[in-house]
Design a protein around this motif. Sequence first.
Motif, PDB file in Angstrom:
ATOM      1  N   ARG A 178      -5.130   8.648   4.005  1.00 54.51           N
ATOM      2  CA  ARG A 178      -5.768   7.710   3.088  1.00 54.51           C
ATOM      3  C   ARG A 178      -5.370   6.263   3.348  1.00 54.51           C
ATOM      4  O   ARG A 178      -6.132   5.355   3.069  1.00 54.51           O
ATOM      5  N   VAL A 179      -4.139   6.062   3.808  1.00 55.30           N
ATOM      6  CA  VAL A 179      -3.617   4.696   3.904  1.00 55.30           C
ATOM      7  C   VAL A 179      -3.350   4.283   5.350  1.00 55.30           C
ATOM      8  O   VAL A 179      -3.967   3.349   5.861  1.00 55.30           O
ATOM      9  N   PHE A 228       0.832  -1.202   0.000  1.00 53.91           N
ATOM     10  CA  PHE A 228       0.000   0.000   0.000  1.00 53.91           C
ATOM     11  C   PHE A 228       0.869   1.256   0.000  1.00 53.91           C
ATOM     12  O   PHE A 228       0.488   2.276  -0.573  1.00 53.91           O
ATOM     13  N   PRO A 260      -6.472   4.622   8.221  1.00 54.08           N
ATOM     14  CA  PRO A 260      -7.501   3.580   8.099  1.00 54.08           C
ATOM     15  C   PRO A 260      -6.952   2.171   8.277  1.00 54.08           C
ATOM     16  O   PRO A 260      -7.649   1.296   8.794  1.00 54.08           O
ATOM     17  N   ALA A 261      -5.705   1.955   7.871  1.00 52.81           N
ATOM     18  CA  ALA A 261      -5.137   0.603   7.969  1.00 52.81           C
ATOM     19  C   ALA A 261      -4.968   0.188   9.424  1.00 52.81           C
ATOM     20  O   ALA A 261      -5.140  -0.986   9.765  1.00 52.81           O
TER      21      ALA A 261
END
Lengths: 263, 254
Positions: A173-174, A156, A177-178
């Motif tokens: 964005r990454v 990612f 949320p991850a």
Amino acid sequence: MRGGIKTFFAEQRYIGAILPLAIFGLWQASSSFGWVEPVFLPAPAKVVEAFWYMLTRQDLLRDIRASVFIIAQAFFYGALLGIGLGFAAGLSRRVELFFGGTINTLRHIPSVAWIPLVVVWLGLGAPAKIVVLAKSIFIPVFLNTLQAIRGVDHNFIELAQALKLSKWQLICRVIFPAILPVVMVTLRYSAGLSWALVVIAEGISGLEGLGFLIFRAQNLLMTDQLLVCMVLIGLIGYALDRLLYLAQRRLLRWQRGFGGSYA
Amino acid sequence: MLEVRGVTRRFGDFVALRDTNLFVGEGEFVAIVGASGCGKTTLLRLIAGLDQDYVGEIDLRGRRIVGTTLERGIVFQEPRLLPWLSLWENIAVALDNAPLSAAAKKEVIAAQIALVGLTGFEDAYPAALSGGMAQRAAIARALVGHPSILLLDEPLGALDAITRMRLQEELLRIWRHEGVSMILVTHDVEEAVFLSQKVVVMDSHPGHVTANIVVDLPAPRDRSSSDFGVLKREVFGALHDSSAVKPVEIEYLI
């Protein structure tokens, strides 16, 4: 309600009611049949009576408010600091090396051991307890946030590179949320632990709150009031966890994991 | 348009690519085939700018490439959609930094979703998409920024035969529609011959190009035609030759 009790419990949403009802029944039976001395275990009706007395005559709401106020503030500061520093350390090896050793040492001093010193500094009021509890929330949140960031799928990160995302966009964005599933579980777990700690902290030092009441009731052998406090602590703890659970479910609705039925 | 000249990539003592050359013309569709370990993915990553540690030159439209840009779109072996974003949002991420108004972005994204045939699934999360749909979404994400070249790293490798054939047709349609140059890395010779205008054959130890085979079959291509078969055999031959000249390596002794 067609079909009576059997269909009532066949409905999945009522299945969680069976055990508490059974415990309550046993409790009622043990006092009705005199299995246990009332001073050790008063009858449910006596406990309800005590609850009403405390509510109307002893300003129980004030004590509840005091305890909830402490956990809410401690949770806010602890979580904010834990996630914030966790991110700082997760995104920079330097920050991690700077804080890592200290935090990993401090965390081995149990929160209860902090209480006497912090009370000497800040007094018997809420601030001392908020500090100790915030610390007890901060540590697991910090460690898990950091570890979760280290565990973000490198693919990612590479994708973000290919899409030319800025560092800030990468975070929003990454990375955030991850790691959110891990962070949410940690928040729930540490909120539960800290709620228990509120009770201990208030019992050790303090002049109000549910923890104070429960230890006072023990000293005065007022088992009915003691039970009122226990039930309230349990219910408030449950409500707290439910709240976080609902937040978690809403935030993680993209997840499709194992739902629990397998056939 | 894209020129790779004398590129060598080492990982420590291991030479993944040696003195590799590749040319892709404007709007050309080039396929790279080779056994695993021949450096074809390494080459693609270098062109994408994900890996910058090489010797040699890679130029796009006469300018040396530096890092990644949206001018070079990439589709990975797996769809690599972000599971917490809906299909729409996954594609929109690629336009986060595009100098477009919100309305223009919306229009471009909708058009791209329509192009890959996913209209109606905008709000679906990746977990709810089939493998083929997810890979289409990944293609849309790579194309939405209007790159001049699209890099495809075995994008259909993990799909079943039927979905794969359908997506091959779709890729051709998209290629014609967008007029974008494409480099497809694959280990499937038929796929390479079916899609591309030029097949580049690579071999390993160390990775290098062994043959450039021009595919001048008219469209639409018929997989069962004899010309198709001849070209396939030629590519297989190139693959075979390159491995036959090497001394036989003993894998194990009984």
